[in-house]
Write a protein that holds these residues in place. Structure first.
Motif, PDB file in Angstrom:
ATOM      1  N   TYR A  55      -1.899  17.391 -16.112  1.00  0.00           N
ATOM      2  CA  TYR A  55      -2.576  15.923 -16.636  1.00  0.00           C
ATOM      3  C   TYR A  55      -1.484  15.156 -15.430  1.00  0.00           C
ATOM      4  O   TYR A  55      -2.021  14.149 -15.568  1.00  0.00           O
ATOM      5  N   TRP A  56      -0.277  16.207 -15.296  1.00  0.00           N
ATOM      6  CA  TRP A  56       0.800  15.628 -14.231  1.00  0.00           C
ATOM      7  C   TRP A  56       0.717  15.098 -12.457  1.00  0.00           C
ATOM      8  O   TRP A  56       0.862  13.642 -13.008  1.00  0.00           O
ATOM      9  N   GLU A  57      -0.436  15.453 -12.063  1.00  0.00           N
ATOM     10  CA  GLU A  57      -1.156  15.948 -11.046  1.00  0.00           C
ATOM     11  C   GLU A  57      -2.131  14.032 -11.034  1.00  0.00           C
ATOM     12  O   GLU A  57      -1.413  13.526  -9.938  1.00  0.00           O
ATOM     13  N   GLU A  58      -2.793  14.038 -12.035  1.00  0.00           N
ATOM     14  CA  GLU A  58      -3.858  12.945 -12.468  1.00  0.00           C
ATOM     15  C   GLU A  58      -3.136  11.551 -12.466  1.00  0.00           C
ATOM     16  O   GLU A  58      -3.152  10.832 -12.038  1.00  0.00           O
ATOM     17  N   LEU A  59      -1.772  12.003 -13.500  1.00  0.00           N
ATOM     18  CA  LEU A  59      -1.086  10.748 -13.412  1.00  0.00           C
ATOM     19  C   LEU A  59      -0.369  10.417 -12.379  1.00  0.00           C
ATOM     20  O   LEU A  59      -0.442   9.055 -12.125  1.00  0.00           O
ATOM     21  N   VAL A  60       0.236  10.877 -11.797  1.00  0.00           N
ATOM     22  CA  VAL A  60       0.748  10.820 -10.428  1.00  0.00           C
ATOM     23  C   VAL A  60       0.330  10.105  -9.598  1.00  0.00           C
ATOM     24  O   VAL A  60       0.628   8.766  -8.810  1.00  0.00           O
ATOM     25  N   ASP A  61      -1.432  10.768  -9.127  1.00  0.00           N
ATOM     26  CA  ASP A  61      -2.077  10.195  -8.162  1.00  0.00           C
ATOM     27  C   ASP A  61      -2.611   8.574  -8.123  1.00  0.00           C
ATOM     28  O   ASP A  61      -2.987   7.938  -7.838  1.00  0.00           O
ATOM     29  N   LEU A  62      -2.909   8.818  -9.809  1.00  0.00           N
ATOM     30  CA  LEU A  62      -3.638   7.808 -10.512  1.00  0.00           C
ATOM     31  C   LEU A  62      -2.326   6.347  -9.922  1.00  0.00           C
ATOM     32  O   LEU A  62      -2.848   5.516 -10.146  1.00  0.00           O
ATOM     33  N   ARG A  63      -1.522   6.736 -10.286  1.00  0.00           N
ATOM     34  CA  ARG A  63      -0.377   5.665 -10.691  1.00  0.00           C
ATOM     35  C   ARG A  63      -0.567   5.018  -9.151  1.00  0.00           C
ATOM     36  O   ARG A  63      -0.471   3.553  -9.193  1.00  0.00           O
ATOM     37  N   ALA A  64      -0.295   5.932  -8.271  1.00  0.00           N
ATOM     38  CA  ALA A  64      -0.398   5.100  -6.641  1.00  0.00           C
ATOM     39  C   ALA A  64      -1.526   4.351  -6.652  1.00  0.00           C
ATOM     40  O   ALA A  64      -1.569   3.164  -5.947  1.00  0.00           O
ATOM     41  N   GLU A  65      -2.741   4.695  -6.548  1.00  0.00           N
ATOM     42  CA  GLU A  65      -3.992   3.967  -6.689  1.00  0.00           C
ATOM     43  C   GLU A  65      -4.185   2.995  -7.056  1.00  0.00           C
ATOM     44  O   GLU A  65      -4.075   1.484  -6.670  1.00  0.00           O
ATOM     45  N   ALA A  66      -3.470   2.502  -8.570  1.00  0.00           N
ATOM     46  CA  ALA A  66      -3.180   1.403  -9.205  1.00  0.00           C
ATOM     47  C   ALA A  66      -2.120   0.951  -8.520  1.00  0.00           C
ATOM     48  O   ALA A  66      -2.575  -0.901  -8.617  1.00  0.00           O
ATOM     49  N   VAL A  67      -0.813   1.181  -8.230  1.00  0.00           N
ATOM     50  CA  VAL A  67       0.260   0.283  -7.312  1.00  0.00           C
ATOM     51  C   VAL A  67      -0.487   0.063  -6.383  1.00  0.00           C
ATOM     52  O   VAL A  67      -0.580  -1.697  -5.893  1.00  0.00           O
ATOM     53  N   PHE A  68      -1.271  -0.008  -5.280  1.00  0.00           N
ATOM     54  CA  PHE A  68      -1.903  -0.108  -4.392  1.00  0.00           C
ATOM     55  C   PHE A  68      -2.927  -0.706  -4.094  1.00  0.00           C
ATOM     56  O   PHE A  68      -3.304  -2.104  -4.228  1.00  0.00           O
ATOM     57  N   ALA A  69      -4.095  -1.207  -5.303  1.00  0.00           N
ATOM     58  CA  ALA A  69      -5.482  -1.650  -5.933  1.00  0.00           C
ATOM     59  C   ALA A  69      -4.295  -2.665  -6.315  1.00  0.00           C
ATOM     60  O   ALA A  69      -5.177  -4.139  -6.346  1.00  0.00           O
ATOM     61  N   LEU A  70      -2.534  -3.349  -7.387  1.00  0.00           N
ATOM     62  CA  LEU A  70      -2.440  -4.073  -7.820  1.00  0.00           C
ATOM     63  C   LEU A  70      -2.059  -4.740  -6.633  1.00  0.00           C
ATOM     64  O   LEU A  70      -2.196  -6.118  -6.527  1.00  0.00           O
ATOM     65  N   ARG A  71      -1.274  -4.505  -5.461  1.00  0.00           N
ATOM     66  CA  ARG A  71      -1.264  -5.220  -4.400  1.00  0.00           C
ATOM     67  C   ARG A  71      -1.951  -5.720  -3.203  1.00  0.00           C
ATOM     68  O   ARG A  71      -1.695  -6.814  -2.917  1.00  0.00           O
ATOM     69  N   GLU A  72      -3.333  -4.604  -2.836  1.00  0.00           N
ATOM     70  CA  GLU A  72      -4.248  -5.776  -2.713  1.00  0.00           C
ATOM     71  C   GLU A  72      -4.604  -7.011  -3.107  1.00  0.00           C
ATOM     72  O   GLU A  72      -5.309  -7.550  -3.087  1.00  0.00           O
ATOM     73  N   TRP A  73      -4.901  -7.034  -4.361  1.00  0.00           N
ATOM     74  CA  TRP A  73      -5.286  -7.986  -5.382  1.00  0.00           C
ATOM     75  C   TRP A  73      -4.240  -9.176  -4.997  1.00  0.00           C
ATOM     76  O   TRP A  73      -4.673 -10.171  -5.473  1.00  0.00           O
ATOM     77  N   ARG A  74      -3.410  -8.826  -5.403  1.00  0.00           N
ATOM     78  CA  ARG A  74      -2.474 -10.298  -5.305  1.00  0.00           C
ATOM     79  C   ARG A  74      -2.314 -10.686  -3.858  1.00  0.00           C
ATOM     80  O   ARG A  74      -2.250 -11.903  -3.435  1.00  0.00           O
ATOM     81  N   ARG A  75      -2.315  -9.662  -2.440  1.00  0.00           N
ATOM     82  CA  ARG A  75      -2.552 -10.332  -1.463  1.00  0.00           C
ATOM     83  C   ARG A  75      -3.769 -10.725  -1.695  1.00  0.00           C
ATOM     84  O   ARG A  75      -4.252 -12.414  -0.912  1.00  0.00           O
ATOM     85  N   ARG A  76      -4.799 -10.801  -2.011  1.00  0.00           N
ATOM     86  CA  ARG A  76      -6.248 -11.238  -1.714  1.00  0.00           C
ATOM     87  C   ARG A  76      -6.326 -13.220  -2.217  1.00  0.00           C
ATOM     88  O   ARG A  76      -6.284 -13.964  -1.845  1.00  0.00           O
ATOM     89  N   ALA A  77      -5.349 -12.419  -3.667  1.00  0.00           N
ATOM     90  CA  ALA A  77      -5.142 -13.779  -4.568  1.00  0.00           C
ATOM     91  C   ALA A  77      -3.882 -14.943  -4.070  1.00  0.00           C
ATOM     92  O   ALA A  77      -4.614 -16.028  -3.986  1.00  0.00           O
ATOM     93  N   TRP A  78      -3.198 -14.520  -3.196  1.00  0.00           N
ATOM     94  CA  TRP A  78      -2.669 -15.490  -2.448  1.00  0.00           C
ATOM     95  C   TRP A  78      -3.384 -15.995  -0.929  1.00  0.00           C
ATOM     96  O   TRP A  78      -2.808 -17.269  -0.906  1.00  0.00           O
ATOM     97  N   ALA A  79      -3.630 -14.931  -0.797  1.00  0.00           N
ATOM     98  CA  ALA A  79      -4.648 -15.068   0.781  1.00  0.00           C
ATOM     99  C   ALA A  79      -5.904 -16.877  -0.514  1.00  0.00           C
ATOM    100  O   ALA A  79      -6.080 -17.735   1.030  1.00  0.00           O
ATOM    101  N   ALA A  80      -6.687 -16.205  -1.432  1.00  0.00           N
ATOM    102  CA  ALA A  80      -7.722 -17.172  -1.331  1.00  0.00           C
ATOM    103  C   ALA A  80      -6.977 -19.240  -1.922  1.00  0.00           C
ATOM    104  O   ALA A  80      -7.011 -19.970  -2.127  1.00  0.00           O
ATOM    105  N   ALA A  81      -5.077 -18.351  -2.780  1.00  0.00           N
ATOM    106  CA  ALA A  81      -4.666 -19.952  -3.052  1.00  0.00           C
ATOM    107  C   ALA A  81      -4.352 -20.548  -1.665  1.00  0.00           C
ATOM    108  O   ALA A  81      -4.326 -21.909  -2.058  1.00  0.00           O
TER     109      ALA A  81
END
Length: 201
Positions: free
Chosen positions: A175-201
């Motif tokens: 489960y190491w490879e899956e964990l590292v890959d999904l963490r990278a996806e979650a970090v990218f999705a979180l940054r995109e969410w914050r970018r959208r939230a700041w643009a909407a504000a």
């Protein structure tokens, strides 16, 4: 609303379904006793599965529709007037006002907090608690996803864990490879969410 009802893009949906199925198969593996690992190794694998499921929830929470904040407590506007209540104590007390404690010298003493802190941990019991928590989260994931979605606007960091520079040995990378890959996806999705939230504000 369930996890399958979330309006996820097709790529995110594949990642979420793959991660959920990986955690579910891992839970079944430990339930059957097929892990073939010591207590400490089993606890390490279960922690990886826990992080994998958490990153799945973070990834899903970034695509959740806006969640209303938790219930806000408001101060009461009405003023209550205190009325004097008669004392319920009798005029002449039969028993003394202090508390009487009878100590049995032969009774075993309670363990002190320092003794509890130095006590040995049972890794099998910790692994069983983690396994039960994973099974509960898999059965009903939406309350946890909504809780994460409420904290996205105020929490400074919801990722927390960073993979070490040196990965574990090859024979301990379940489960190491899956964990590292999904963490990278979650970090990218979180940054995109914050970018959208700041643009909407």
């Amino acid at each position: 609303m369930t996890l399958t009802d979330l309006p996820l893009p097709s790529g995110v949906r594949r990642l979420v379904d793959f991660a959920i199925e990986t955690v579910r198969s891992g839970v079944r593996r430990f339930r059957r006793g097929d892990a073939n690992a010591t207590a400490a190794e089993a606890l390490t694998l279960l922690r990886r599965l826990t992080r994998l499921l958490r990153y799945t929830f973070v990834l899903s929470a970034t695509w959740l529709p806006p969640v209303e904040p938790a219930r806000v407590r408001t101060r009461a506007t009405t003023s209550h007037t205190r009325r004097p209540t008669p004392s319920r104590r009798p005029a002449f007390q039969i028993l003394p006002p202090y508390r009487v404690v009878i100590v049995d010298p032969d009774a075993p003493k309670r363990a002190q907090p320092a003794a509890l802190a130095c006590a040995e941990r049972d890794p099998m019991r910790s692994a069983q608690r983690t396994l039960d928590a994973l099974a509960t989260a898999l059965f009903d994931p939406m309350p946890r996803i909504r809780r994460i979605a409420r904290k996205l606007r105020t929490a400074l960091m919801v990722i927390g864990w960073r993979p070490p520079k040196r990965p574990p040995p090859t024979h301990r990378r379940d489960y190491w490879e899956e964990l590292v890959d999904l963490r990278a996806e979650a970090v990218f999705a979180l940054r995109e969410w914050r970018r959208r939230a700041w643009a909407a504000a």
